[in-house]
Design a protein around this motif. Structure first.
Motif, short mmCIF file in Angstrom:
data_model
loop_
_atom_site.label_atom_id
_atom_site.label_comp_id
_atom_site.label_asym_id
_atom_site.label_seq_id
_atom_site.Cartn_x
_atom_site.Cartn_y
_atom_site.Cartn_z
N ASP A 1 -41.97 -32.94 26.81
CA ASP A 1 -42.41 -31.78 26.05
C ASP A 1 -42.10 -30.52 26.86
O ASP A 1 -41.50 -30.58 27.94
N SER A 2 -42.52 -29.37 26.34
CA SER A 2 -42.17 -28.10 26.98
C SER A 2 -42.81 -27.94 28.36
O SER A 2 -42.35 -27.15 29.18
N LEU B 1 -38.52 -30.79 24.40
CA LEU B 1 -38.79 -30.50 23.00
C LEU B 1 -39.99 -29.57 22.88
O LEU B 1 -40.97 -29.70 23.63
N GLU B 2 -39.92 -28.64 21.92
CA GLU B 2 -41.02 -27.72 21.65
C GLU B 2 -41.76 -28.13 20.39
O GLU B 2 -41.19 -28.76 19.49
N LYS B 3 -43.04 -27.76 20.34
CA LYS B 3 -43.87 -28.09 19.18
C LYS B 3 -43.29 -27.48 17.91
O LYS B 3 -42.83 -26.34 17.91
N TYR C 1 -42.48 -32.26 16.81
CA TYR C 1 -41.70 -31.40 17.69
C TYR C 1 -40.40 -30.99 17.01
O TYR C 1 -39.88 -31.71 16.16
N LYS C 2 -39.85 -29.86 17.43
CA LYS C 2 -38.57 -29.42 16.89
C LYS C 2 -37.45 -30.31 17.43
O LYS C 2 -37.40 -30.57 18.63
#
Length: 733
Positions: free
Chosen positions: A34-35, A100-102, A81-82
């Motif tokens: 994640d980010s 990956l970003e939310k 996630y995008k």
């Protein structure tokens, strides 16, 4: 079965040839986080334009083997996630790292129902509605029926005449026109009124639900004139996952569930068990229904005496087991098995007969995937039955059995901007029914062979085209082809979709062979009709979608023309009833959807449906379907320290409807279904170490139909109810 084996060998040939040419492969290594750099186990990494892909392990790491070291587009995605795109230039290098970003909206969900190949929801050329796991947990429904009612407008659950079991209507057509699938395989059996037994579906076992409206799916069945509802089940995504939950309600309802997921190297296992029960109940009219009878000479208004309607309860035990194994080299195998037993609780204490529904299902599947090819071979065995048990100790009696077997081979070829999907099915059904020969142990069977072909073409970056045809060869009705075509054009933040689909529904065995004394008192018989013609339909759909940041809105319109629709009518003797083909019918409607996240943690969703059944005879509307419906949700999530708090309102509104019935020649009688509105509230807290508590208020507005006994479009409401759900999830990464 010789035909099926021959088709299997025929379709295996391209794969064997592909493997012969598959030297010079290369393996990509990488990690998905994640980010903030935390690993994402279970994230998907696949090659664009193919189904070749892998899932990350407990550390977020992956190994992806490609047949040839050439330029490839990789897609990386994870629910919520995008997605991320990465162009690999074909040269070996250090391990890849993806962050990956939310996602702000659910448009980043991956769907498969329209094309059998993974597509992001916003890029699917066939308009699809997705109910995510997050949405299911927010609504916190008791069963699958409650979930669909809460989130899908244009859908109504009422009570089937005689059994008082749930009966579905969707977009103005009966539930028998909607194809319900579990992992792409249709459910056998019926609950009531031609509907499947919705109690078979365990909410805790669902990963997501995909809904394709209308006969737009070439790959799943032309008989789905109303639409396809594909239930995707959960699977093991981490080395160890344990989940326990218990729910209690003040309206004599409870549910307990447990699941265990294990993933060790190439082997995976997922086990789920659930028990739920609800007592029977009776609801009385608040006032007598007002009727209006029109004759050629006069209008008669009358008020009926208040009555009551009883709803059966249930006691359900069900379980599922799924095994998976990755052999390497692109070969994988799955084996799924499930069982279900439902003992109905009769609302009358003096009842001497209990009805028990049960089923067991077996579903093995083998997959092979490479850069350009995917082959899936599967078999389904689904045995569904009903028995009557007697409280006086007499032996139980089988009254219904539906045995369905399906063998399928599906092949997909990826060639640049073209994706070709072809498949073959062999379906066999044998049914014993208490409607056959008045319950005297009679059975009937039928077979259907299917070939389907679908081409997905991307002539330009902003344009997607899908064309396909599904051909049925039935043991009694011969050959019939059903074409489908869809297109999607993207213009900036807008997406324009258009579709045409032809539906084809073969008469059911009950419609063909019924011979049943309704009520068992000799009042009248219901007869099947062996001369029935298959139903056909033509539907056109046009939709426009806008998505930008945290805002998403869509509008779609459809029109359906049906020929030879099957219904019940008076037999020539004027006493009994018989199935017949109506010459022509029409359905049309509009769907609107709005989703927005105006602030951090706050989300709003509203969906509206208008349905025109065009069911008028002599100027009188004979449709019981309510033309306008609306569902809406307001949800707010806020972290407080290590705890995450949330609140959600989920509402539903149905318009009034004047329903006319033809009593005799030139005589029609009307009763009004009053408007209906309900609202549910759920307050949840997710604590550290995997605990979650949900406190809910069902039917917060205390909504009840004033004439429940005369309104077949609603499940009777019992007033306000309170629920509490406690769950525990442990995951070892």
């Amino acid at each position: 079965m010789k035909r099926v084996i021959g088709l299997l060998l025929l379709w295996l040939l391209p794969v064997l040839l592909a493997r012969a040419d598959g030297d010079g492969g290369v393996t990509l290594r990488g990690v998905v986080t994640d980010s903030e750099g935390s690993p994402l186990p279970g994230a998907s990494v696949w090659v664009e334009g193919s189904t070749l892909g892998v899932s990350t392990d407990a550390r977020g790491e992956f190994l992806l083997t490609l047949e040839k070291p050439e330029r490839q587009m990789l897609r990386v995605s994870f629910t919520g996630y995008k997605p991320l795109e990465y162009v690999w230039d074909g040269t070996p290098r250090a391990p890849l790292r993806f962050r990956l970003e939310k996602a702000e909206l659910a448009l980043e969900e991956v769907v498969v129902t329209g094309t059998r190949t993974p597509r992001l929801l916003k890029e699917a050329p066939i308009l699809t509605r997705v109910l995510s796991r997050e949405e299911i947990e927010r609504v916190n429904p008791l069963d699958f029926q409650d979930l669909l009612e809460s989130v899908l407008p244009g859908l109504q659950f009422g009570m089937a005449h005689g059994s008082n079991l749930p009966a579905l209507s969707f977009q103005g057509v009966a539930g028998g026109y909607v194809l319900f699938l579990v992992d792409g395989e249709r459910l056998a059996g019926e609950g009531a009124g031609g509907n499947v037994d919705f109690s078979r579906i365990d909410l805790d076992d669902i990963a997501r639900v995909e809904v394709v409206k209308g006969p737009m799916s070439t790959l799943y069945g032309s008989q789905a004139m109303g639409g396809v509802v594909n239930i995707i089940t959960r699977d093991a995504e981490s080395p160890l996952r344990v989940a326990l939950s218990t729910r209690w309600g003040t309206r004599d309802e409870m549910k307990h569930a447990a699941s265990l997921g294990i993933k060790a190297g190439a082997f995976s296992s997922y086990t789920s068990l659930a028990y739920r029960s609800r007592h029977a109940y009776t609801v009385r009219d608040r006032r007598g229904a007002v009727t209006e009878t029109h004759t050629p000479d006069t209008v008669i208004r009358d008020t009926l005496l208040p009555s009551r309607l009883s709803v059966p309860g249930y006691e359900i035990l069900q379980g599922a087991q799924r095994f998976g194994y990755d052999f390497g080299g692109g070969w994988k195998a799955k084996l799924s098995a499930s069982g279900y037993a439902n003992r109905l609780r009769d609302p009358y204490a003096h009842a001497t007969v209990q009805k028990v529904f049960s089923t067991y299902t077996l579903h093995p599947q083998i997959d092979y995937a490479s850069d350009r090819h995917r082959l899936t071979a599967s078999y389904l065995f689904d045995d569904y039955g009903k028995r009557e048990r007697y409280t006086d100790g007499a032996p139980s009696r089988k009254i219904f059995r539906d045995l369905v077997q399906t063998a399928r081979l599906n092949y997909t070829l990826f060639a640049g901007r073209h994706t070709l999907t072809a498949g073959a099915e062999a379906d066999a059904q044998r049914m014993e029914h208490y409607w056959f020969n008045n319950g005297n142990d009679t059975s009937f069977s039928q077979r259907n062979y299917v070939l389907y072909l679908q081409e997905e073409w991307k002539p330009a970056d902003r344009l997607d085209l899908v064309a396909g045809v599904r051909s049925d060869v039935h043991s009694a009705y011969g050959f019939h082809a059903s074409p489908k075509v869809s297109a999607m054009l993207r213009l900036g933040d807008f997406a324009l979709r258009g579709s045409y689909g032809m539906g084809f529904r073969i008469p059911t065995l009950k419609e063909l062979h019924a011979e049943y004394d309704m009520g068992g008192l000799g009042a009248f018989m219901i007869y099947g009709n062996p001369d029935l013609k298959p139903e056909t339909s033509h539907q056109g759909t046009l939709s426009l979608e806008y998505a930008r940041g945290a805002f998403n809105a869509s509008a779609s319109a459809y029109h359906t023309v049906m020929r030879h629709a099957i219904g019940l009518t008076l037999a020539p003797d004027g006493k009994n009833q018989i199935y017949y083909n109506a010459p022509r019918g029409r359905k049309s409607g509009v769907d609107l959807l709005l989703q927005v996240r105006p602030a951090d943690g706050l989300s709003l969703r509203a969906a509206y449906a208008y349905v025109n059944s065009h069911d008028r005879v002599d100027g009188y509307n004979l449709s019981a379907f309510r033309p306008h419906s609306l569902t809406y949700a307001i949800a707010y999530v806020r972290p407080v320290g290590a705890t995450v708090l949330s609140a959600s309102f989920d509402g539903r509104w149905l318009s009034a409807a004047d329903v006319w019935n033809k009593k005799s020649e030139e005589v029609y009688q009307m009763h009004r279904n009053a408007p209906f509105s309900s609202l549910d509230l759920n307050l949840a807290a997710r604590f550290p170490r995997g605990f979650r508590l949900i406190l809910g208020i069902d039917n917060l507005l205390n909504a009840r139909s004033p004439n429940v006994s005369a309104d077949p479009s609603l499940i009777p409401q019992r007033g306000i109810g309170f629920t509490g759900t406690l769950s525990y999830h442990f995951t070892k990464h």
